[in-house]
Design a protein around this motif. Sequence first.
Motif, PDB file in Angstrom:
ATOM      1  N   LEU A  71       0.788  -1.225   0.000  1.00 26.03           N
ATOM      2  CA  LEU A  71       0.000   0.000   0.000  1.00 26.03           C
ATOM      3  C   LEU A  71       0.826   1.284   0.000  1.00 26.03           C
ATOM      4  CD1 LEU A  71      -2.754  -1.076   2.537  1.00 26.03           C
ATOM      5  CD2 LEU A  71      -2.937  -0.974   0.039  1.00 26.03           C
ATOM      6  N   PHE A  72       2.000   1.270   0.640  1.00 23.29           N
ATOM      7  CA  PHE A  72       2.696   2.534   0.888  1.00 23.29           C
ATOM      8  C   PHE A  72       4.127   2.633   0.356  1.00 23.29           C
ATOM      9  CE2 PHE A  72      -0.391   2.086   4.407  1.00 23.29           C
ATOM     10  CZ  PHE A  72      -1.187   3.169   4.089  1.00 23.29           C
ATOM     11  N   ASP A  73       4.724   1.550  -0.110  1.00 23.58           N
ATOM     12  CA  ASP A  73       6.122   1.618  -0.561  1.00 23.58           C
ATOM     13  C   ASP A  73       6.186   2.130  -1.995  1.00 23.58           C
ATOM     14  OD1 ASP A  73       8.837   1.427  -0.684  1.00 23.58           O
ATOM     15  OD2 ASP A  73       8.902  -0.748  -0.859  1.00 23.58           O
ATOM     16  N   ASP A  74       6.816   3.275  -2.177  1.00 23.03           N
ATOM     17  CA  ASP A  74       6.888   3.902  -3.498  1.00 23.03           C
ATOM     18  C   ASP A  74       7.685   3.075  -4.499  1.00 23.03           C
ATOM     19  OD1 ASP A  74       5.371   6.027  -2.631  1.00 23.03           O
ATOM     20  OD2 ASP A  74       7.119   7.200  -2.009  1.00 23.03           O
ATOM     21  N   ALA A  75       8.765   2.425  -4.043  1.00 28.14           N
ATOM     22  CA  ALA A  75       9.591   1.634  -4.965  1.00 28.14           C
ATOM     23  C   ALA A  75       8.796   0.474  -5.556  1.00 28.14           C
ATOM     24  CB  ALA A  75      10.837   1.121  -4.253  1.00 28.14           C
ATOM     25  N   VAL A  76       7.943  -0.138  -4.775  1.00 25.26           N
ATOM     26  CA  VAL A  76       7.119  -1.240  -5.276  1.00 25.26           C
ATOM     27  C   VAL A  76       6.038  -0.709  -6.203  1.00 25.26           C
ATOM     28  CG1 VAL A  76       5.460  -3.026  -4.603  1.00 25.26           C
ATOM     29  CG2 VAL A  76       7.554  -2.743  -3.313  1.00 25.26           C
ATOM     30  N   ASN A  77       5.433   0.396  -5.843  1.00 25.83           N
ATOM     31  CA  ASN A  77       4.367   0.956  -6.673  1.00 25.83           C
ATOM     32  C   ASN A  77       4.879   1.473  -8.017  1.00 25.83           C
ATOM     33  OD1 ASN A  77       2.407   0.367  -4.768  1.00 25.83           O
ATOM     34  ND2 ASN A  77       2.682   2.305  -3.724  1.00 25.83           N
ATOM     35  N   GLU A  78       6.101   1.967  -8.058  1.00 19.09           N
ATOM     36  CA  GLU A  78       6.661   2.479  -9.306  1.00 19.09           C
ATOM     37  C   GLU A  78       7.024   1.362 -10.263  1.00 19.09           C
ATOM     38  OE1 GLU A  78       9.925   5.023  -8.349  1.00 19.09           O
ATOM     39  OE2 GLU A  78       8.660   6.426  -7.255  1.00 19.09           O
ATOM     40  N   ASP A  79       7.651   0.306  -9.776  1.00 21.93           N
ATOM     41  CA  ASP A  79       8.066  -0.814 -10.623  1.00 21.93           C
ATOM     42  C   ASP A  79       7.967  -2.108  -9.819  1.00 21.93           C
ATOM     43  OD1 ASP A  79       9.062  -2.461 -12.533  1.00 21.93           O
ATOM     44  OD2 ASP A  79      11.014  -1.496 -12.702  1.00 21.93           O
ATOM     45  N   PRO A  80       6.793  -2.754  -9.823  1.00 19.56           N
ATOM     46  CA  PRO A  80       6.582  -3.926  -8.975  1.00 19.56           C
ATOM     47  C   PRO A  80       7.493  -5.117  -9.299  1.00 19.56           C
ATOM     48  CG  PRO A  80       4.508  -3.171  -9.937  1.00 19.56           C
ATOM     49  CD  PRO A  80       5.601  -2.378 -10.547  1.00 19.56           C
ATOM     50  N   VAL A  81       7.944  -5.222 -10.550  1.00 21.17           N
ATOM     51  CA  VAL A  81       8.733  -6.394 -10.931  1.00 21.17           C
ATOM     52  C   VAL A  81      10.224  -6.141 -10.771  1.00 21.17           C
ATOM     53  CG1 VAL A  81       9.291  -7.966 -12.828  1.00 21.17           C
ATOM     54  CG2 VAL A  81       6.942  -7.188 -12.506  1.00 21.17           C
ATOM     55  N   TRP A  82      10.729  -5.048 -11.313  1.00 17.54           N
ATOM     56  CA  TRP A  82      12.161  -4.813 -11.334  1.00 17.54           C
ATOM     57  C   TRP A  82      12.612  -3.748 -10.349  1.00 17.54           C
ATOM     58  CZ3 TRP A  82      14.260  -8.707 -13.519  1.00 17.54           C
ATOM     59  CH2 TRP A  82      13.618  -9.352 -14.557  1.00 17.54           C
ATOM     60  N   GLY A  83      11.712  -3.236  -9.564  1.00 23.84           N
ATOM     61  CA  GLY A  83      12.095  -2.238  -8.575  1.00 23.84           C
ATOM     62  C   GLY A  83      13.047  -2.827  -7.541  1.00 23.84           C
ATOM     63  N   ASP A  84      13.720  -1.986  -6.811  1.00 23.19           N
ATOM     64  CA  ASP A  84      14.685  -2.428  -5.797  1.00 23.19           C
ATOM     65  C   ASP A  84      14.261  -1.910  -4.430  1.00 23.19           C
ATOM     66  OD1 ASP A  84      16.923  -3.714  -4.844  1.00 23.19           O
ATOM     67  OD2 ASP A  84      18.229  -1.991  -5.180  1.00 23.19           O
ATOM     68  N   PRO A  85      13.107  -2.377  -3.924  1.00 24.64           N
ATOM     69  CA  PRO A  85      12.593  -1.833  -2.663  1.00 24.64           C
ATOM     70  C   PRO A  85      13.354  -2.374  -1.450  1.00 24.64           C
ATOM     71  CG  PRO A  85      11.110  -3.495  -3.510  1.00 24.64           C
ATOM     72  CD  PRO A  85      12.202  -3.325  -4.522  1.00 24.64           C
ATOM     73  N   THR A  86      13.751  -1.469  -0.604  1.00 17.70           N
ATOM     74  CA  THR A  86      14.489  -1.827   0.611  1.00 17.70           C
ATOM     75  C   THR A  86      13.611  -2.604   1.586  1.00 17.70           C
ATOM     76  OG1 THR A  86      15.812   0.162   0.355  1.00 17.70           O
ATOM     77  CG2 THR A  86      15.818  -0.881   2.519  1.00 17.70           C
ATOM     78  N   LEU A  87      12.369  -2.183   1.729  1.00 14.87           N
ATOM     79  CA  LEU A  87      11.481  -2.865   2.683  1.00 14.87           C
ATOM     80  C   LEU A  87      11.237  -4.319   2.317  1.00 14.87           C
ATOM     81  CD1 LEU A  87       8.845  -0.082   3.413  1.00 14.87           C
ATOM     82  CD2 LEU A  87      10.682  -0.877   4.894  1.00 14.87           C
TER      83      LEU A  87
END
Length: 101
Positions: A71-87
């Motif tokens: 719901l709230f992580d911008d990295a996941v929302n911007e690119d769910p497949v290739w993003g590099d989310p820290t969380l």
Amino acid sequence: MDLFSLLILVILVTSFLSFQWLFHRVSPWVSPRASSGFLCLADQQKVEWNSRTVSTLHALVVGFFCLYILLFDDAVNEDPVWGDPTLVKINVGMTTGYLIS
């Protein structure tokens, strides 16, 4: 080893130790107070009970963490497949520590 990998390693080890502590200390202490039938269980059944208790706690923690990420992580929302989310990496570290325990 860069700082981020070290952070994930610390989370993994902390997760492992936390889940071991929950299994060996917290669940055996809380369970007889929460359910009077716990003391009547055989040793093998107590191990199964404690394992399921820790598994349920892990599922709750990781599930809520996943909902927050979704719901709230911008990295996941911007690119769910290739993003590099820290969380997400932190969540994977917690789950890896649980699985090792």
